[in-house]
Design a protein around this motif. Sequence first.
Motif, PDB file in Angstrom:
ATOM      1  N   ILE A 820       9.551   1.444   6.637  1.00  0.00           N
ATOM      2  CA  ILE A 820       9.448   2.784   6.023  1.00  0.00           C
ATOM      3  C   ILE A 820       8.019   3.023   5.536  1.00  0.00           C
ATOM      4  O   ILE A 820       7.439   4.118   5.685  1.00  0.00           O
ATOM      5  CB  ILE A 820      10.474   2.926   4.885  1.00  0.00           C
ATOM      6  N   ALA A 821       7.442   1.978   4.908  1.00  0.00           N
ATOM      7  CA  ALA A 821       6.081   2.133   4.382  1.00  0.00           C
ATOM      8  C   ALA A 821       5.086   2.371   5.491  1.00  0.00           C
ATOM      9  O   ALA A 821       4.089   3.088   5.327  1.00  0.00           O
ATOM     10  CB  ALA A 821       5.710   0.896   3.573  1.00  0.00           C
ATOM     11  N   ASN A 822       5.351   1.793   6.625  1.00  0.00           N
ATOM     12  CA  ASN A 822       4.435   1.976   7.745  1.00  0.00           C
ATOM     13  C   ASN A 822       4.429   3.448   8.227  1.00  0.00           C
ATOM     14  O   ASN A 822       3.485   3.872   8.897  1.00  0.00           O
ATOM     15  CB  ASN A 822       4.785   1.033   8.895  1.00  0.00           C
ATOM     16  N   LEU A 830       1.996   7.060  -2.239  1.00  0.00           N
ATOM     17  CA  LEU A 830       3.349   6.524  -2.076  1.00  0.00           C
ATOM     18  C   LEU A 830       3.294   5.232  -1.298  1.00  0.00           C
ATOM     19  O   LEU A 830       3.991   4.264  -1.622  1.00  0.00           O
ATOM     20  CB  LEU A 830       4.240   7.544  -1.361  1.00  0.00           C
ATOM     21  N   ARG A 831       2.444   5.252  -0.238  1.00  0.00           N
ATOM     22  CA  ARG A 831       2.387   4.000   0.548  1.00  0.00           C
ATOM     23  C   ARG A 831       1.780   2.866  -0.272  1.00  0.00           C
ATOM     24  O   ARG A 831       2.225   1.730  -0.202  1.00  0.00           O
ATOM     25  CB  ARG A 831       1.544   4.238   1.812  1.00  0.00           C
ATOM     26  N   ASP A 832       0.750   3.223  -1.060  1.00  0.00           N
ATOM     27  CA  ASP A 832       0.178   2.171  -1.925  1.00  0.00           C
ATOM     28  C   ASP A 832       1.245   1.607  -2.862  1.00  0.00           C
ATOM     29  O   ASP A 832       1.333   0.393  -3.089  1.00  0.00           O
ATOM     30  CB  ASP A 832      -0.990   2.750  -2.739  1.00  0.00           C
ATOM     31  N   ALA A 833       2.083   2.489  -3.459  1.00  0.00           N
ATOM     32  CA  ALA A 833       3.139   2.012  -4.374  1.00  0.00           C
ATOM     33  C   ALA A 833       4.138   1.155  -3.641  1.00  0.00           C
ATOM     34  O   ALA A 833       4.604   0.099  -4.122  1.00  0.00           O
ATOM     35  CB  ALA A 833       3.831   3.211  -5.027  1.00  0.00           C
ATOM     36  N   MET A 834       4.440   1.592  -2.413  1.00  0.00           N
ATOM     37  CA  MET A 834       5.406   0.822  -1.653  1.00  0.00           C
ATOM     38  C   MET A 834       4.805  -0.525  -1.243  1.00  0.00           C
ATOM     39  O   MET A 834       5.504  -1.554  -1.244  1.00  0.00           O
ATOM     40  CB  MET A 834       5.849   1.617  -0.411  1.00  0.00           C
ATOM     41  N   GLU A 835       3.540  -0.583  -0.913  1.00  0.00           N
ATOM     42  CA  GLU A 835       2.902  -1.840  -0.552  1.00  0.00           C
ATOM     43  C   GLU A 835       2.920  -2.805  -1.754  1.00  0.00           C
ATOM     44  O   GLU A 835       3.155  -4.022  -1.604  1.00  0.00           O
ATOM     45  CB  GLU A 835       1.464  -1.601  -0.085  1.00  0.00           C
ATOM     46  N   ARG A 836       2.614  -2.219  -2.931  1.00  0.00           N
ATOM     47  CA  ARG A 836       2.629  -3.076  -4.112  1.00  0.00           C
ATOM     48  C   ARG A 836       4.043  -3.633  -4.362  1.00  0.00           C
ATOM     49  O   ARG A 836       4.236  -4.790  -4.718  1.00  0.00           O
ATOM     50  CB  ARG A 836       2.129  -2.295  -5.343  1.00  0.00           C
TER      51      ARG A 836
END
Length: 1017
Positions: A820-822, A830-836
């Motif tokens: 999903i993050a990809n 949002l992607r940064d938050a999801m990566e973290r």
Amino acid sequence: MPSRRVTTVWAMVWLLAAGWLAFAHVARAMDGRDRNVAQFYHTAWTVREGAPGQVTALAQTSDGYLWLGTQTGLYRFDGVRFERYRPREGGDFPASSVASLYAPPSGGLWVGFRYGVASFIDGDRAMHYAAAAGLPPGTVYAIGGTPDGRIWGATFNGLVQFEHGSWRLVQQPMGLPGTRARNLSVDREGRLWVATEDALAWLPPQGKRFEVVTRSVGRVNRIAEAPDGSIWVAEADGGVRPAWTGKGDPGAAGPVLRLSSAGLLFDRDGALWMPTLGDGIRRVPRVDRFAGREIGAEGHEAERFLERDGLSSDYVSAVIQDREGNIWVGGSRGLDRFRVSRLLPALTLPGATDFAMVAARGHGVWVGTKNRPLTRLEATGETLASLRQPITAASRDGGGTWLGGPNGLWRLHDGVPEPFATLPYADYSGVQAVVGDGTGGVWVSINRPGLFHFTEGGWEHDPLPAFPNDPSPLVLARDRRGRLWMGFARNAILIRQGDVDTRLDAAQGLAVGNVTALLEDGERMWVGGELGLGVVKGARVQMIGTLGEPLRGVSGLVRDRRGDVWANAAQGIAHLRAKDVARALEDASYRPPVEWFDSLDGLPGTPAQFRPLPTAVLADDGRLWFATTSGIVSLDPADVPRNPLPPHVAIRTVSTDMGTWPAAPTMHLPAGTERLRIAFTSTSLTMPERVRFRYRMEGLDTRWRDAGEDREATYTDPPPGRYVFHVTATNEDGVANDVGASITVVVARAFYQMPWFFLVCLALVAVLIWVAFLLRLRRIALQMRARLQERHAERERIARELHDTLLQSIQGLSMRFQAIANKVPPGDPLRDAMERALDRADDALVEARDRVRDLRTHVGESARLDTALRALAAAFVAEHAVPVVVNVDIDVRDLDALVRDELFGIAREAVHNAMAHADATRIDIDLRMDRCELVLAVRDDGRGIDDASLRDGRDGHWGLRGMRERAAAMGGHVTIAARSAGGTEVMARLPVERAFPGRHTHIGRWWRRIVDAFRQR
């Protein structure tokens, strides 16, 4: 070996003789010269009673035993039992036919045999002398000792003397005529008398040459000294005669008895006893009465006692008198004893069985019977009266002596019976009681109801209305107050005073049953009956209970001049002393002791219970007379024969279930003795039946045991130990030997009673306890191992579940979130938050994997703990650059696998904590032995740990608790403490037997080997 006797030994002889004289003085009534030989108490022992036959010699040794020499050996007798003597030391006798015996006063016994053998017996040891010891061949006729200590022997080949252990002939050197010594004797002056075939001679004390008395002697069988000092000889052909007096004609010393006597004995009273070969025993009470006379074989001067009179045999060859005064005779069929009994039997009343007695004037008694003439009996003889009528009752009072029978009444006048009256009934068989009324008349009881009174007017009959059953009195008595006493059957007495009758029965305390005896005693009246003895005092009757056996069947009562009471009872004659009677009259609870005279004292039969009565009479001279169904006896109460000699006591044998042994000073008995019997005896020969014994075993008995007449003590299962057995005895007259005899008895211990056995048992119990302890430890170790295995299995299951479920699920979620993050453009917040978030999820997944790895990870089956610890240190050093030093000082090759894993887990957790929380610069891991414990220590030099963390741990962290749980699972414990130099020390301790099962002790190793061996099978 017997040694030369010294003069002090003969001093003992004179002391013994003095004792004999004292005995004769105390027992004056034992002067046998006042008795006919038939009046002695005679006892015979034949082969049926165990006596040996063919007795040739008799002697009594200092220990009291009577020795019998026979043609078949030597025997000894203690008064009860004959025992063939066989020495235990010195070998058996070289001959068996005994010719002579001599008992030295110092002890021991000389035995002379036929065919040139002599032996000396000392206890159980015998010493034998024959030709090698200088004894000539031929019979040893006699052996004797003189006061100077010399021992002499009369042999077929001459006189011999014993000195320095050998014999030598001395006849010719000492001037003794002839070549043979037929007999010898030693007189009271110490002279040695020897008879040869040519002469009779004597040797003075300590003399060197014999003095010849006479050369006109025949074959002398025996030499004896009379009480007056004269010397008598018994010749095989010439009879018995005095041969020397020292002061005149020997013929004046006594008669010449033409008897073929085989022996010669003057007893202490001076009576002469002569055994004969075929004519029984002959006796002359007083030889001085026949001095100068010649008495033939049929002469009545020499009393005769034959086999038909009870002698064991008419062939008699030996006679002696023992130290108690008894005469012993040995013959071809056994042994006989004559002793002076306490009760003197009446001389002759043959065929009579019922005796009516009354005291005669002066002395003696009148005796009437149904089938014999009226007779006056005295202690020394009898006199027949002219009255030939049967007499059934008699009495004496102030009016004279009354006699009653079936044919009427008689009264004695100056000893002559005169008719007084005929009976009121012509068909009556006799009178059962008669007594004068004090006024010239007489009261009579016949076998018809009531009482009959004869006065000048004739017969008067009193039907006795006080007795409705019409009895007749059994006994009558008139007291000094003139009262008439009547005793009846069925426990009743009637007292008549004038016209007043008083009845006594059970209500007044009378309990004698049939009243058969009455005796006035001052103001009291003694009453005797079938059930006992009582005294009438006023209007009451006091019964007299006696100590021991109660009186029964009292039919005669008398009281002697000293106040003693005598009762003729069913058990014998009872004697109650005056002091005991007085005490019994004052204290009704007192039971006086009784001295009994029975058959052993010469009492024949039992007294009559109904008629004639009374059966006891006090004569005017103080002598007591008693009648029984078998005869009449008398005694002088002031001169009763007594035996003052204490009985000698000896212990004979000791027996167990394993055998019997002669008694020795110390007896060693085997272990496991179940029944111990000790036989003892006494050589009191007068009345051995009345010798009483008592004994005590020190260590077992707390008091003396009364054995009575028994001669054996029995103990059951005596425990091991050392004991001392004592036995004492009392003779028939209460004279005690309080020293007695004693032996030491040692009962051995069985092996299971030994101290070492108890020590072995204690050691075995300790070993068993230790083995049980080891087994318990092994079981605990197995249980702990099983729990550890369960724990590891549970951890692996949890790790497996976590890996297969939670970790796989988280990883799948992470991958979906990553997909999903990809799809979110890069740079988008949002992607940064999801990566973290995915990074944190990866970290959590890594941490979870580490925890699963920790659950499943252990050292491994093949890795050793020291290797694992070093690998652990290398891993931490590579990751954290902090030195970890491992020091292992013990061999851990056979360390328990579970213990190995738990210790590794504790070490890993301690190192991790030091790395993560302490900022340590150095960590040390030590594995060592401290006494009986295995110790794992982890130390660091960090900042330490606070007390709250030590006590409660940190929130959300379980490391400290886990270490403690791991240690507890192994059976050990963990201590965590701050170091004084800084840092923290974690120390795990557990017993070495938990860490190394089976290796901690030698016993454990052996036990493990045994278990392994069984496992291999």
